[in-house]
Motif scaffolding. Structure first.
Motif, short mmCIF file in Angstrom:
data_model
loop_
_atom_site.label_atom_id
_atom_site.label_comp_id
_atom_site.label_asym_id
_atom_site.label_seq_id
_atom_site.Cartn_x
_atom_site.Cartn_y
_atom_site.Cartn_z
N UNK A 88 0.84 -1.20 0.00
CA UNK A 88 0.00 0.00 0.00
C UNK A 88 0.88 1.25 0.00
N UNK A 89 1.91 1.25 0.85
CA UNK A 89 2.82 2.40 0.89
C UNK A 89 3.48 2.63 -0.46
N UNK A 90 3.89 1.56 -1.12
CA UNK A 90 4.52 1.67 -2.44
C UNK A 90 3.55 2.25 -3.45
N UNK A 91 2.31 1.81 -3.39
CA UNK A 91 1.32 2.31 -4.35
C UNK A 91 1.02 3.79 -4.11
N UNK A 92 0.94 4.21 -2.85
CA UNK A 92 0.72 5.62 -2.54
C UNK A 92 1.90 6.45 -3.05
N UNK A 93 3.10 5.95 -2.84
CA UNK A 93 4.30 6.66 -3.29
C UNK A 93 4.30 6.81 -4.81
N UNK A 94 3.91 5.76 -5.52
CA UNK A 94 3.84 5.82 -6.98
C UNK A 94 2.79 6.82 -7.44
N UNK A 95 1.69 6.92 -6.72
CA UNK A 95 0.63 7.86 -7.08
C UNK A 95 1.05 9.30 -6.85
N UNK A 96 1.96 9.50 -5.92
CA UNK A 96 2.40 10.85 -5.55
C UNK A 96 3.44 11.42 -6.50
N UNK A 97 3.97 10.62 -7.38
CA UNK A 97 5.01 11.09 -8.31
C UNK A 97 4.44 12.01 -9.35
#
Length: 97
Positions: A88-97
């Protein structure tokens, strides 16, 4: 935080886990969250509050990023597998790029 706010983030977290298709065991985590929400409602009844209507509203209007952020809060509460938390953290980080 009000009881309504807590209910909203619990439901948002449920729908956040629902979006994690890459996690094979998500149905078990979703069941745990569902049980947690049911227990929350039983312990903290809110008079004149339509839980089902509010849950549908959250499902339809809340952004995916917010659902995933709520998901992190809920996953910590239910002691979910850390593998899912990291995903989930990885997906949020990818969305924030």
């Amino acid at each position: 935080m009000t009881l309504k706010d807590e209910f909203k983030y619990l439901v948002g977290g449920y729908y956040g886990v629902m979006e994690m298709d890459e996690y094979d065991l998500k149905v078990y985590v979703m069941k745990d969250i569902e049980n947690y929400i049911r227990a929350f409602i039983a312990e903290n009844p809110i008079s004149d509050y339509d839980y089902v209507k509010e849950a549908e509203k959250i499902k339809d209007t809340m952004s995916l990023k917010t659902k995933l952020q709520d998901c992190l809060l809920v996953l910590y509460k239910i002691n979910a597998p850390m593998e899912l938390v990291f995903m989930v953290k990885k997906r949020i980080k990818e969305m924030s790029k």
